[in-house]
Design a protein around this motif. Structure first.
Motif, mmCIF file in Angstrom:
data_model
loop_
_atom_site.group_PDB
_atom_site.id
_atom_site.type_symbol
_atom_site.label_atom_id
_atom_site.label_comp_id
_atom_site.label_asym_id
_atom_site.label_seq_id
_atom_site.Cartn_x
_atom_site.Cartn_y
_atom_site.Cartn_z
ATOM 1 N N HIS A 43 0.800 -1.118 0.060
ATOM 2 C CA HIS A 43 0.013 0.124 0.162
ATOM 3 C C HIS A 43 0.803 1.242 0.015
ATOM 4 O O HIS A 43 0.591 2.234 -0.482
ATOM 5 C CB HIS A 43 -1.118 -0.037 1.287
ATOM 6 N N GLU A 44 2.170 1.371 0.692
ATOM 7 C CA GLU A 44 3.134 2.300 0.627
ATOM 8 C C GLU A 44 3.417 2.622 -0.858
ATOM 9 O O GLU A 44 3.749 3.886 -1.436
ATOM 10 C CB GLU A 44 4.038 2.105 1.573
ATOM 11 N N TRP A 45 3.607 1.467 -1.455
ATOM 12 C CA TRP A 45 3.977 1.647 -2.853
ATOM 13 C C TRP A 45 3.067 2.350 -3.832
ATOM 14 O O TRP A 45 3.235 3.072 -4.600
ATOM 15 C CB TRP A 45 4.473 0.269 -3.670
ATOM 16 N N LYS A 46 1.808 1.928 -3.560
ATOM 17 C CA LYS A 46 0.749 2.440 -4.323
ATOM 18 C C LYS A 46 0.372 4.105 -4.021
ATOM 19 O O LYS A 46 0.301 4.971 -4.685
ATOM 20 C CB LYS A 46 -0.933 1.803 -4.122
ATOM 21 N N ASP A 47 0.579 4.323 -2.730
ATOM 22 C CA ASP A 47 0.803 5.806 -2.246
ATOM 23 C C ASP A 47 1.825 6.615 -3.036
ATOM 24 O O ASP A 47 1.697 7.761 -3.094
ATOM 25 C CB ASP A 47 0.571 5.858 -0.633
ATOM 26 N N LEU A 48 3.011 5.760 -3.161
ATOM 27 C CA LEU A 48 4.086 6.585 -3.682
ATOM 28 C C LEU A 48 3.930 6.922 -4.923
ATOM 29 O O LEU A 48 4.015 8.171 -5.527
ATOM 30 C CB LEU A 48 5.366 5.608 -3.671
ATOM 31 N N LEU A 49 3.306 5.905 -5.748
ATOM 32 C CA LEU A 49 2.914 6.268 -7.247
ATOM 33 C C LEU A 49 1.925 7.287 -7.300
ATOM 34 O O LEU A 49 2.141 8.436 -8.159
ATOM 35 C CB LEU A 49 2.412 5.248 -7.729
ATOM 36 N N ARG A 73 2.315 -2.364 -10.791
ATOM 37 C CA ARG A 73 2.322 -3.454 -9.691
ATOM 38 C C ARG A 73 3.935 -3.073 -9.170
ATOM 39 O O ARG A 73 4.818 -2.495 -9.485
ATOM 40 C CB ARG A 73 2.621 -4.799 -10.271
ATOM 41 N N LEU A 74 3.945 -3.531 -7.766
ATOM 42 C CA LEU A 74 5.232 -3.347 -6.964
ATOM 43 C C LEU A 74 6.243 -3.979 -7.766
ATOM 44 O O LEU A 74 7.392 -3.547 -7.735
ATOM 45 C CB LEU A 74 4.961 -3.919 -5.696
ATOM 46 N N HIS A 75 5.957 -5.510 -8.405
ATOM 47 C CA HIS A 75 6.860 -5.773 -9.218
ATOM 48 C C HIS A 75 7.478 -5.098 -10.500
ATOM 49 O O HIS A 75 8.582 -5.415 -10.762
ATOM 50 C CB HIS A 75 6.459 -7.154 -9.633
ATOM 51 N N ASP A 76 6.810 -4.209 -10.921
ATOM 52 C CA ASP A 76 7.089 -3.231 -11.842
ATOM 53 C C ASP A 76 8.385 -2.567 -11.604
ATOM 54 O O ASP A 76 9.008 -2.038 -12.669
ATOM 55 C CB ASP A 76 6.140 -2.346 -12.387
ATOM 56 N N ALA A 77 8.937 -2.335 -10.177
ATOM 57 C CA ALA A 77 9.981 -1.646 -9.844
ATOM 58 C C ALA A 77 10.962 -2.452 -10.284
ATOM 59 O O ALA A 77 12.072 -2.288 -10.723
ATOM 60 C CB ALA A 77 10.027 -1.004 -8.372
ATOM 61 N N ARG A 78 10.899 -3.780 -10.376
ATOM 62 C CA ARG A 78 11.979 -4.754 -10.734
ATOM 63 C C ARG A 78 12.101 -4.772 -12.019
ATOM 64 O O ARG A 78 13.452 -4.728 -12.797
ATOM 65 C CB ARG A 78 11.660 -6.167 -9.855
ATOM 66 N N HIS A 79 11.119 -4.631 -12.792
ATOM 67 C CA HIS A 79 11.175 -4.566 -14.341
ATOM 68 C C HIS A 79 12.000 -3.328 -14.731
ATOM 69 O O HIS A 79 12.812 -3.334 -15.610
ATOM 70 C CB HIS A 79 9.862 -4.750 -14.844
ATOM 71 N N THR A 80 11.656 -2.249 -13.916
ATOM 72 C CA THR A 80 12.307 -1.176 -14.218
ATOM 73 C C THR A 80 13.770 -1.098 -14.024
ATOM 74 O O THR A 80 14.455 -0.470 -14.781
ATOM 75 C CB THR A 80 11.809 0.153 -13.599
ATOM 76 N N ALA A 81 14.290 -1.839 -12.937
ATOM 77 C CA ALA A 81 15.774 -1.875 -12.729
ATOM 78 C C ALA A 81 16.539 -2.622 -13.805
ATOM 79 O O ALA A 81 17.339 -2.261 -14.192
ATOM 80 C CB ALA A 81 15.759 -2.439 -11.080
ATOM 81 N N ALA A 82 15.740 -3.800 -14.274
ATOM 82 C CA ALA A 82 16.285 -4.579 -15.290
ATOM 83 C C ALA A 82 16.390 -3.736 -16.592
ATOM 84 O O ALA A 82 17.586 -3.892 -17.116
ATOM 85 C CB ALA A 82 15.429 -5.834 -15.496
ATOM 86 N N THR A 83 15.555 -2.877 -16.853
ATOM 87 C CA THR A 83 15.507 -2.273 -18.033
ATOM 88 C C THR A 83 16.636 -0.870 -17.947
ATOM 89 O O THR A 83 17.222 -0.784 -18.858
ATOM 90 C CB THR A 83 14.170 -1.433 -18.299
ATOM 91 N N VAL A 84 16.980 -0.445 -16.751
ATOM 92 C CA VAL A 84 17.731 0.412 -16.725
ATOM 93 C C VAL A 84 19.239 -0.208 -16.885
ATOM 94 O O VAL A 84 20.167 0.344 -17.611
ATOM 95 C CB VAL A 84 18.097 1.044 -15.196
#
Length: 405
Positions: free
Chosen positions: A327-333, A342-353
């Motif tokens: 829920h903190e991730w959703k609030d941050l967005l 999704r929270l897991h999208d942060a992981r996808h983003t790191a891989a893309t970087v």
């Protein structure tokens, strides 16, 4: 067919008017011959049955003698005595148990185990999806029953696994859109304005740690002087049982005297998941600041502080719950003014970087904790920034000369 010279197989007409067949297929556990008997109306059918048993014997696929299992009886035995912690993870056992009790036993439990067919399973998968459940749910049920029946095959209760022949539910992989670099910067800026645990999101976006890996970090795993951290464990979702003597009428998680029955953490799933990651200098600085803030919280909480050496904690030192973290991730967005993800999208983003930076695939695998190169293809996405760069390169290649003329 007649009796074979060694007496292993025979077909004969009995006094009862039925054709009988006998086959010795091996040796029982007590050392006595394992003889199988068939009784049918015709000689041809008796011969067919005997030859089928001989074929199973010769191929080493004879069903074990003993009790006749139903699917329900076998699945219950499997989930209660075989597929249990610590041989499997708590979370894996919970998933299996839901599939067995909610879908498999109600759907196909009355069938005899040795009579279960691929078609029975395919119809079950179709019913699950027709009831409104997703293809992912049906596919999870398929994996569970396949695993359970593999054990039944190895133990000789059935000769083949019908789940390996059944067509698994088709999964449509959802296209994931990772956040662009400018969006990541907005997320990090918004995270920096949080009252506590802001470094949690820098770890997710810069290093690509899974939620459980980030929440399972302890300070003993972090070496800020050398600029590295070790991933060794996962934070597990809490599981509770009632602690009240009388039924309070609530779900276990809301019982006033609830008891935690699942360990706070578990080891990472695979060897690849246990890894050491270098820390960018900016992240080292953020973690140093975070540690100072945590020390101030510890002093403020005084005797209420529960020391656990966790990197990310509640205001009294407890490990952060995966539910509140989500829920903190959703609030941050929302506070960053970005689209929902999704929270897991942060992981996808790191891989893309890492892809944008041109980091070699083997290095990316080590950083992300992947065990196969196929995961790299799944997680690394072409962002709009990359697309625009390619478009400009094509534009310059095809039209530069025409404009110059």
């Amino acid at each position: 067919m007649g009796r074979k010279p060694n007496g292993a197989s025979s077909v004969y007409l009995g006094k009862d008017g039925y054709w009988h067949g006998r086959v010795t297929v091996g040796v029982k556990d007590d050392g006595k011959p394992d003889r199988r008997h068939v009784m049918v109306k015709t000689q041809a059918e008796a011969i067919r049955r005997v030859r089928a048993l001989e074929k199973e014997r010769d191929s080493g696929k004879v069903r074990k003698a003993g009790q006749t299992w139903t699917v329900a009886k076998w699945l219950t035995h499997w989930i209660e005595t075989i597929a249990v912690p610590p041989s499997i993870r708590e979370s894996t056992h919970s998933g299996y148990k839901v599939d067995v009790n909610t879908h498999l036993i109600p759907g196909i439990g009355a069938h005899r185990l040795d009579k279960l067919t691929p078609e029975h399973l395919e119809k079950l998968y179709a019913r699950i999806q027709a009831s409104g459940k997703s293809a992912g749910t049906a596919h999870h049920v398929h994996r569970t029953v396949r695993t359970a029946l593999n054990v039944a095959v190895r133990r000789g209760h059935i000769t083949t696994n019908p789940a390996t022949l059944a067509k698994a539910p088709t999964l449509t992989e959802e296209e994931v859109e990772p956040y662009e670099i400018d969006e990541v910067k907005r997320l990090l800026k918004a995270a920096g304005e949080l009252p506590r645990n802001s470094a949690r999101w820098a770890v997710a976006l810069a290093l690509g740690l899974r939620q459980g890996e980030a929440l399972g970090l302890k300070w003993a795993d972090v070496d800020l002087d050398k600029g590295k951290l070790r991933v060794r464990r996962n934070r597990q979702r809490p599981k509770y049982e009632h602690g009240c003597r009388e039924n309070c009428g609530r779900k276990p998680g809301f019982c006033p005297e609830r008891k935690q029955v699942r360990a706070e953490t578990a080891d990472t799933k695979s060897r690849a998941g246990r890894r050491t990651i270098g820390l960018p200098a900016q992240l080292v600085a953020l973690l140093r600041k975070h540690r100072e803030e945590q020390q101030a919280e510890r002093a403020k909480a005084r005797q209420l502080w529960e020391e656990g050496d966790w990197v990310f904690t509640t205001a009294v030192g407890r490990p952060v719950s995966p539910y509140s973290d989500y829920h903190e991730w959703k609030d941050l967005l929302a506070s960053a003014g970005l689209r929902d993800g999704r929270l897991h999208d942060a992981r996808h983003t790191a891989a893309t970087v890492l892809l944008i930076l041109g980091v070699p695939e083997r290095t990316v695998m080590a950083i992300m904790g992947w065990s196969s190169s196929g995961m790299a293809r799944r997680y690394q996405h072409v962002t709009d920034g990359i697309r625009n760069t390619v478009a400009k390169q094509v534009d310059g290649l095809l039209w530069e000369e025409e404009e110059a003329g």
